[in-house]
Design a protein around this motif. Structure first.
Motif, PDB file in Angstrom:
ATOM      1  N   LEU A 119      69.914  58.318  10.232  1.00  0.00           N
ATOM      2  CA  LEU A 119      70.062  59.163   9.299  1.00  0.00           C
ATOM      3  C   LEU A 119      70.632  60.596   9.723  1.00  0.00           C
ATOM      4  O   LEU A 119      70.159  61.020  10.764  1.00  0.00           O
ATOM      5  CB  LEU A 119      68.459  59.185   8.456  1.00  0.00           C
ATOM      6  CG  LEU A 119      68.369  57.686   7.854  1.00  0.00           C
ATOM      7  CD1 LEU A 119      66.919  58.233   7.234  1.00  0.00           C
ATOM      8  CD2 LEU A 119      68.978  57.181   7.226  1.00  0.00           C
ATOM      9  N   ASP A 120      71.310  61.296   8.773  1.00  0.00           N
ATOM     10  CA  ASP A 120      71.509  62.648   9.190  1.00  0.00           C
ATOM     11  C   ASP A 120      70.200  63.652   8.674  1.00  0.00           C
ATOM     12  O   ASP A 120      69.234  63.151   8.247  1.00  0.00           O
ATOM     13  CB  ASP A 120      72.909  63.209   8.326  1.00  0.00           C
ATOM     14  CG  ASP A 120      72.508  63.140   6.768  1.00  0.00           C
ATOM     15  OD1 ASP A 120      71.567  63.199   6.404  1.00  0.00           O
ATOM     16  OD2 ASP A 120      73.892  63.023   6.216  1.00  0.00           O
TER      17      ASP A 120
ATOM     18  N   GLU B 208      64.393  63.980   3.297  1.00  0.00           N
ATOM     19  CA  GLU B 208      64.302  63.325   2.130  1.00  0.00           C
ATOM     20  C   GLU B 208      63.420  62.058   2.504  1.00  0.00           C
ATOM     21  O   GLU B 208      62.522  61.843   1.515  1.00  0.00           O
ATOM     22  CB  GLU B 208      65.482  62.871   1.271  1.00  0.00           C
ATOM     23  CG  GLU B 208      65.277  62.451   0.069  1.00  0.00           C
ATOM     24  CD  GLU B 208      64.891  63.197  -0.730  1.00  0.00           C
ATOM     25  OE1 GLU B 208      64.045  62.583  -2.010  1.00  0.00           O
ATOM     26  OE2 GLU B 208      65.018  64.543  -0.636  1.00  0.00           O
ATOM     27  N   LYS B 209      63.687  61.313   3.486  1.00  0.00           N
ATOM     28  CA  LYS B 209      62.895  60.093   3.922  1.00  0.00           C
ATOM     29  C   LYS B 209      61.299  60.606   4.168  1.00  0.00           C
ATOM     30  O   LYS B 209      60.331  59.928   3.719  1.00  0.00           O
ATOM     31  CB  LYS B 209      63.503  59.510   5.022  1.00  0.00           C
ATOM     32  CG  LYS B 209      62.443  58.336   5.402  1.00  0.00           C
ATOM     33  CD  LYS B 209      62.212  57.251   4.413  1.00  0.00           C
ATOM     34  CE  LYS B 209      63.714  56.381   4.069  1.00  0.00           C
ATOM     35  NZ  LYS B 209      63.541  55.331   3.086  1.00  0.00           N
TER      36      LYS B 209
ATOM     37  N   LYS C 184      69.802  65.844   6.094  1.00  0.00           N
ATOM     38  CA  LYS C 184      69.237  65.870   4.881  1.00  0.00           C
ATOM     39  C   LYS C 184      68.510  64.532   4.527  1.00  0.00           C
ATOM     40  O   LYS C 184      67.373  64.564   3.953  1.00  0.00           O
ATOM     41  CB  LYS C 184      70.390  66.249   4.172  1.00  0.00           C
ATOM     42  CG  LYS C 184      70.712  67.554   3.976  1.00  0.00           C
ATOM     43  CD  LYS C 184      71.885  67.959   3.011  1.00  0.00           C
ATOM     44  CE  LYS C 184      72.206  69.420   3.058  1.00  0.00           C
ATOM     45  NZ  LYS C 184      73.674  69.377   1.980  1.00  0.00           N
ATOM     46  N   GLN C 185      69.152  63.409   4.900  1.00  0.00           N
ATOM     47  CA  GLN C 185      68.379  62.233   4.888  1.00  0.00           C
ATOM     48  C   GLN C 185      67.171  62.049   5.524  1.00  0.00           C
ATOM     49  O   GLN C 185      66.163  61.527   4.956  1.00  0.00           O
ATOM     50  CB  GLN C 185      69.432  60.989   5.242  1.00  0.00           C
ATOM     51  CG  GLN C 185      70.511  60.906   4.531  1.00  0.00           C
ATOM     52  CD  GLN C 185      71.533  60.021   5.260  1.00  0.00           C
ATOM     53  OE1 GLN C 185      71.872  59.845   6.240  1.00  0.00           O
ATOM     54  NE2 GLN C 185      72.366  59.404   4.214  1.00  0.00           N
TER      55      GLN C 185
END
Length: 443
Positions: free
Chosen positions: A120-121, A127-128, A123-124
């Motif tokens: 994941l980057d 969010e996770k 931001k991801q």
């Protein structure tokens, strides 16, 4: 070996449960899952009585920016949404679930395989972490996604993982470092990627040599993470003290760790981040220590959030006969438990049994102006003066003497030869001053 530069005390560490490997505590018959398991606004239930739920299923949404979602720690039927009492006897909303089996949400990776590649980057990742309800497990339970999102104008330079565990008796973080060291380092790497920083540190006190060596061995595979041995001194695990000890920077008065370029996260938080991002596992389990010299059992349990504390106490033979108090947390900053039926929370760190001799207050005597409290204060305050100002309700003077900088560590009360309960009055005064400060018009 490093440590913070001002104040501190040296209580006996009493890590008598250090050799107790983490055990899975049995799933309770009924789970009482509080909506107030984090700093900020309580979560808002999205289930109703009669609903079927699985382990890891969302049962409450965050209700504000400073808030966190809550997931079911058990599978079964929602019995009710009702008011239960926390450890202090205060009312809080909870989702009550009658347990039926142990069926998990299918998307959770329950294998023992360690997942190292971070796909994941930034931001991801954030969010996770938000979706999985991860909060800080060092005591404050501040939503981790918020902490990994510095405000405009602030920039993180490095991440510090708090492995000090300076509170006497507590050993859950130590056992995580011993048993899941690589998961902690991967969790740290994930948070470093989220922050966009290239340097990380893990600070561990010298009374945990096995953990230091274990982490050093695995850190060879993570060259951007440095293991930093620290002298044993309380409150080494305080954010401001840890930053001072590890990188030699001081958080300014009324400032935040990010003002020094630091973001500090707990060992347990690093593990929770790893499980959320790499295993898609929400935070619905915690690890707590059950200990005390008067207890015949020394345990480190992985418990499902919402397990009644009384069930954990019953599993170790009940409250010991000569125990005078049950403490949630450590003896320096923990809270006495007045309601043994209270449910465990995400941030529950211990069930500590203390005897009358360990908890009795000596008769308060007059201040002898010895200044031991001043020398012990890790924030450079004058506790004897703040005590006087609070008792006299001189709030302007208390504010000008930086009562708001008190971290409530208890070093002043611990070191006072006159047995003056300094922290009691300072904590009250701090609350009053902070109310006044918040009520002022914003400039």
């Amino acid at each position: 070996m490093r440590t913070f530069s001002m104040g501190g005390v040296h209580p006996a560490d009493n890590k008598i449960s250090r050799d107790a490997a983490i055990e899975n505590f049995p799933v309770p018959e009924v789970a009482y899952i509080s909506m107030s398991q984090h700093l900020g606004a309580p979560a808002e239930p999205v289930v109703a009585a009669g609903d079927k739920v699985k382990v890891g299923q969302l049962i409450a949404n965050a209700s504000g920016f400073i808030s966190a979602p809550v997931h079911s720690s058990v599978s079964g039927t929602v019995k009710s949404i009702e008011t239960v009492k926390d450890i202090a006897g205060n009312p809080c909303k909870a989702v009550v679930i009658t347990v039926e089996g142990d069926e998990w949400v299918e998307t959770i990776d329950r294998s023992d395989n360690i997942v190292r590649e971070i796909k994941l980057d930034s931001k991801q990742i954030i969010e996770k972490i938000k979706e999985c309800g991860v909060v800080g497990l060092g005591g404050a339970t501040f939503p981790t996604c918020v902490k990994l999102s510095p405000p405009p104008g602030k920039k993180a330079e490095f991440l510090i993982i708090n492995g000090a565990e300076c509170e006497p008796y507590l050993t859950s973080d130590y056992r995580v470092l011993i048993e899941m060291p690589e998961q902690v380092l991967i969790g740290a790497s994930i948070m470093m990627k989220a922050l966009g920083v290239s340097q990380g540190y893990v600070g561990i006190e010298e009374n945990k040599p096995e953990a230091i060596e274990k982490l050093r061995g695995y850190a060879a595979q993570y060259p951007n993470i440095q293991i930093v041995p620290l002298k044993k001194k309380y409150p080494q695990g305080g954010e401001k003290q840890l930053i001072d000890a590890v990188v030699g920077r001081k958080v300014p008065s009324m400032g935040l760790p990010i003002d020094t370029g630091a973001v500090v996260q707990n060992v347990g938080t690093a593990l929770a981040v790893y499980e959320a991002v790499q295993k898609n596992k929400p935070l619905f389990e915690g690890i707590l220590t059950v200990t005390g010299e008067c207890s015949g059992a020394q345990k480190n349990y992985r418990h499902r959030v919402g397990t009644p504390m009384s069930a954990i106490i019953a599993a170790v033979g009940g409250v010991p006969e000569n125990a005078a108090k049950v403490i949630s947390g450590g003896p320096m900053m923990g809270k006495a438990v007045s309601n043994l039926d209270a449910p465990t929370l995400k941030g529950s760190s211990s069930v500590l049994f203390l005897t009358y001799e360990q908890t009795k207050r000596e008769e308060e005597q007059n201040c002898i102006r010895c200044a031991k409290c001043v020398g012990a204060c890790p924030m450079g305050l004058e506790p004897y003066l703040l005590n006087k100002l609070s008792k006299a309700q001189r709030w302007d003077d208390a504010e000008s003497n930086r009562i708001f900088d008190c971290i409530e560590c208890g070093c002043c009360s611990f070191t006072c030869p006159s047995h003056i309960p300094l922290l009691d009055s300072i904590r009250y005064g701090k609350g009053q001053v902070m109310k006044i400060m918040r009520s002022r018009p914003k400039k």
